[in-house]
Enzyme design. Structure first.
Site, PDB file in Angstrom:
ATOM      1  N   ASP A  67       0.829  -1.209   0.000  1.00 12.43           N
ATOM      2  CA  ASP A  67       0.000   0.000   0.000  1.00 12.43           C
ATOM      3  C   ASP A  67       0.861   1.257   0.000  1.00 12.43           C
ATOM      4  OD1 ASP A  67       0.962  -0.402   2.577  1.00 12.43           O
ATOM      5  OD2 ASP A  67      -0.989  -0.654   3.502  1.00 12.43           O
ATOM      6  N   HIS A 137      -7.204  -4.632  10.480  1.00 11.41           N
ATOM      7  CA  HIS A 137      -6.935  -4.391   9.061  1.00 11.41           C
ATOM      8  C   HIS A 137      -5.674  -5.124   8.607  1.00 11.41           C
ATOM      9  CE1 HIS A 137      -4.535  -0.390   9.859  1.00 11.41           C
ATOM     10  NE2 HIS A 137      -3.712  -1.404   9.792  1.00 11.41           N
ATOM     11  N   GLU A 142      -9.550  -1.694   5.708  1.00 14.52           N
ATOM     12  CA  GLU A 142     -10.182  -1.428   6.992  1.00 14.52           C
ATOM     13  C   GLU A 142     -11.446  -2.282   7.121  1.00 14.52           C
ATOM     14  OE1 GLU A 142      -8.487   0.300   8.907  1.00 14.52           O
ATOM     15  OE2 GLU A 142      -7.689   2.129   8.009  1.00 14.52           O
TER      16      GLU A 142
HETATM   17  P1  PGA Z   1       2.439  -1.516  12.681  1.00 16.99           P
HETATM   18  O1  PGA Z   1       1.263  -1.493  11.638  1.00 16.99           O
HETATM   19  O2  PGA Z   1       3.379  -2.573  12.235  1.00 16.99           O
HETATM   20  O3  PGA Z   1       3.047  -0.147  12.621  1.00 16.99           O
HETATM   21  O4  PGA Z   1       1.813  -1.820  14.004  1.00 16.99           O
HETATM   22  C1  PGA Z   1       0.738  -2.714  11.201  1.00 16.99           C
HETATM   23  C2  PGA Z   1      -0.502  -2.457  10.412  1.00 16.99           C
HETATM   24  O5  PGA Z   1      -1.228  -1.489  10.735  1.00 16.99           O
HETATM   25  O6  PGA Z   1      -0.762  -3.213   9.479  1.00 16.99           O
END
Ligand code: PGA
Length: 240
Positions: A67, A137, A142
């Protein structure tokens, strides 16, 4: 799903690095799906160390990231492209031509078609790294009423914006992102999900023990035949 609980983030980073290095040795031009966020950083550190020690080469590896923010220049310090350059690509012998990224400033429908075609042309993703958000997510999929398929432009939820706002000190946190859809992610041959820390415990429980529902996008992993889940004790703390 094969779930492994390891002592620490570093231990998980080493284990996942080992699996990625094995894949690259077995198939030097393998296609890796990569993730951003804090979670994969120990894995990228271990991969950079493995490259520095001469035990792995990324020369022929191809990558596709999950993404990217929309309405943010690709080279902005908070873009996911910049993150990947800093955390991995600049530290190993990646060929820049082999780096696949969604363009958050392109027309979303055309960009989605381009990305799906590029992944197919590369032969599909061999191994996809994933993290999970506090709301379940994966990538920027989401909670929603239906599972997404191909890449699409998505409005970020308040929870995701709060989780990432701290990184944005010069420009406002973007409101939109472009993300690979759940269907596209599930087409990877193997998935490696990493979750660490107590803040992920409820999402991990919903992913592994809850129903398969788009309200928890990560629960879709239950339908994939080859998933490895790496947890630290805190992220695993709510599992029965
Ligand atoms: P993070 O994010 O590794 O910064 O916790 C993971 C995600 O939101 O997919």
């Amino acid at each position: 799903m094969n779930v492994q609980i390891l002592d620490s983030k570093t231990a998980i980073g080493s284990a996942v690095c080992g699996l990625i290095c094995d894949k690259i040795r077995e198939k030097p031009d393998c296609v890796l799906g990569l993730a951003t966020g804090a979670t994969p950083v120990p894995t990228y550190d271990a991969l950079a160390a493995a490259y520095a020690q001469g035990t792995v080469s990324f020369r022929n590896v191809r990558t596709f990231n999950l993404d990217e923010y929309c309405d943010l220049p690709k080279t902005h310090k908070n873009s996911f492209y910049t993150f990947m350059q800093a955390q991995l690509f600049s530290r190993v012998d990646m060929n820049p031509a082999n780096i696949g990224f969604l363009d958050g400033n392109a027309d979303p429908a055309a960009e989605s078609a381009r990305y799906t075609a590029a992944i197919e042309e590369a032969g599909g993703i061999d191994l996809q790294l994933l993290g999970i958000g506090r709301n379940g997510h994966i990538a920027f999929n989401e909670p929603a009423d239906a599972f997404s398929q191909e890449s699409f432009r998505v409005a970020l939820t308040e929870s995701t914006r709060i989780a990432n706002a701290g990184y944005f000190d010069d420009v406002p946190m973007p409101r939109y992102a472009i993300t690979m859809g759940v269907g596209l992610i599930l087409r990877a041959r193997q998935l490696i999900m990493i979750a660490t820390g107590e803040s992920k415990a409820a999402a991990v429980k919903a992913m592994l023990e809850g129903p398969v529902t788009p309200q928890c996008p990560a629960s879709a992993l239950q339908t994939h035949p080859d998933v490895l889940v790496f947890l630290d004790p805190a992220a695993a703390s709510l599992l029965s």
